[in-house]
Design an enzyme around this catalytic site. Structure first.
Site, PDB file in Angstrom:
ATOM      1  CG  HIS A  62      -0.272  -0.038   2.540  1.00  0.00           C
ATOM      2  ND1 HIS A  62       0.543   0.961   3.009  1.00  0.00           N
ATOM      3  CD2 HIS A  62      -0.302  -0.983   3.524  1.00  0.00           C
ATOM      4  CE1 HIS A  62       0.978   0.660   4.215  1.00  0.00           C
ATOM      5  NE2 HIS A  62       0.493  -0.523   4.551  1.00  0.00           N
ATOM      6  CB  CYS A  69       1.968  -3.671   4.934  1.00  0.00           C
ATOM      7  SG  CYS A  69       0.419  -4.151   5.726  1.00  0.00           S
TER       8      CYS A  69
END
Length: 442
Positions: free
Chosen positions: A187, A195
């Site tokens: 992202h 992430c």
């Protein structure tokens, strides 16, 4: 509207709005009072310019990258379009992504009109969390490693982190090992808690490339997440890691892609990855925790991969021997330095200067036998490439900043290199040496 044109338009609107605000201000009672306050025309102009600049700067405090309300539908950047044209790629052809933690790199590969994949672009990962190695459980803030398939259902156009797609962790391999976790993504927003975080501008292009590949008919694209580039040099540097067996398995998939230049077909059985495998009995599936069915890999692929792995293993063995020899020399050097420091600091009168000279010989002097074993170019072992500031959560032991004992201080005056002497030894043992000074020429 093109991206560059939209930016120019936004800039123009900011200036124009600031002018309008200034004019309205001057028509208010406060503005009339300011105009009648005796300011000269030049001072009034300066004040107006300052107000305009303040308005522009205030407006620039928004997000780093603004793509408008339809950010998920924005086209790829002009630079990516040029690269696709140069590489003979259709805008809707399939893609594949490779991630390398240690190098903080995300590669986007795209299919050319020849059917093979070529590297389209490499993006620097803004942040990733955890350390080298796979993710094990929910909450460990560890970015995953492995092979993941991204479907349209995993794309998130409304992400709080600009744009995102879910990796689909845990996959069937992860589940077969009891690993847990959720919402592991690639992202924007450059913020990571397990992430792989990119900048908003980077993820805008990555998202658009994935979206367009789905428009072209690709049902899913593959993400291959590795601890580092799976070269013999990197494998040898990390040879003592507890994750080595897992990484060797990942390297097999890495090698399949390196040989074929197409994403390998991923299957899982007996709790391990299997690559480009076809079952011998049609309709018999691969089950992650079950025994592998009889299968085969295309002979041409199997032969090429086996040949590559044989070459890589030979280089790995050479490098591992070289690194082991280097570590052993360093260990012997530290032990000798400590013994010498204890002897000098203890005030021994019978210290032999010749022995001291031999003991302080450079630790990188390599015996002939080791030289023969380690005949590998020096550049074969590059230093780890990690971008400064990347969110790699690891622990570093602080260096001892204490003043040290008289032993260490005395040693520093005589030998200006090598580690500080150990202060734990109570006795001074005999000093031995394996180095014999060369006979002086007549």
């Amino acid at each position: 509207m093109r991206q560059g044109s939209s930016f120019a338009f936004v800039g123009f609107r900011l200036v124009w709005d600031s002018i309008m605000v200034f004019r309205r201000l001057m028509n208010t009672p406060a503005g009339l009072l300011l105009g009648n306050s005796g300011l000269s025309g030049r001072k009034a102009a300066r004040l107006g310019a300052a107000l305009m600049l303040a308005g522009v700067l205030a407006a620039c405090q928004a997000d780093e990258f603004t793509a408008g309300p339809n950010k998920a539908q924005q086209p790829v950047s002009a630079s990516i379009k040029r690269k696709m044209n140069d590489l003979n790629m259709s805008s809707t052809s399939p893609i594949m992504i490779r991630i390398f933690k240690e190098e903080s790199a995300l590669e986007v590969w795209k299919q050319t009109r020849t059917g093979k994949y070529q590297l389209l672009d490499e993006f620097e990962i803004c942040k990733w969390s955890g350390k080298l190695g796979p993710k094990f459980k929910e909450g460990d803030r560890q970015a995953p490693e492995g092979f993941y398939e991204i479907t349209p259902a995993l794309m998130n156009p409304n992400s709080s982190y600009h744009l995102a797609f879910n990796l689909g962790y845990p996959n069937s391999y992860d589940r077969s090992h009891g690993r847990t976790g959720s919402h592991l993504m690639v992202h924007g927003a450059c913020s990571s808690r397990g992430c792989y975080a990119m900048t908003d501008e980077q993820v805008q292009d990555i998202y658009a490339l994935a979206r367009d590949s789905f428009k072209g008919g690709q049902r899913s694209f593959q993400v291959q997440a590795f601890p580092f580039r799976m070269t013999p040099e990197n494998m040898a540097r990390h040879r003592d890691s507890e994750h080595m067996e897992f990484w060797k398995m990942l390297k097999t998939g890495y090698d399949h892609f390196e040989i074929t230049q197409t994403p390998p077909q991923i299957s899982v059985c007996e709790k391990k990855y299997v690559f480009d495998a076809t079952t011998l009995v049609e309709g018999v599936p691969f089950r992650a925790s079950a025994k592998c069915p009889d299968y085969q890999v295309s002979p041409s692929i199997a032969t090429a991969v086996a040949s590559k792995q044989r070459r890589d293993n030979e280089k790995y063995q050479q490098l591992a021997a070289r690194f082991d020899a280097r570590d052993e020399r360093q260990k012997r050097w530290e032990e000798r330095s400590n013994r010498l420091a204890e002897a000098l600091g203890g005030g021994e009168d019978d210290t032999n200067p010749a022995v001291a000279t031999a003991e302080t010989a450079a630790p990188d002097v390599q015996p002939a036998a080791e030289t023969a074993t380690a005949a590998v170019p020096a550049e074969a072992a590059p230093a780890a490439q990690r971008r400064p500031g990347s969110a790699v959560e690891t622990a570093f032991a602080p260096q001892d900043q204490s003043g040290g004992s008289s032993v260490g201080s005395f040693f520093k005056r005589w030998v200006p290199f090598g580690p500080k002497a150990s202060e734990e030894g109570a006795g001074v043992g005999p000093i031995e040496t394996e180095v014999v000074p060369d006979t002086k020429p007549n």
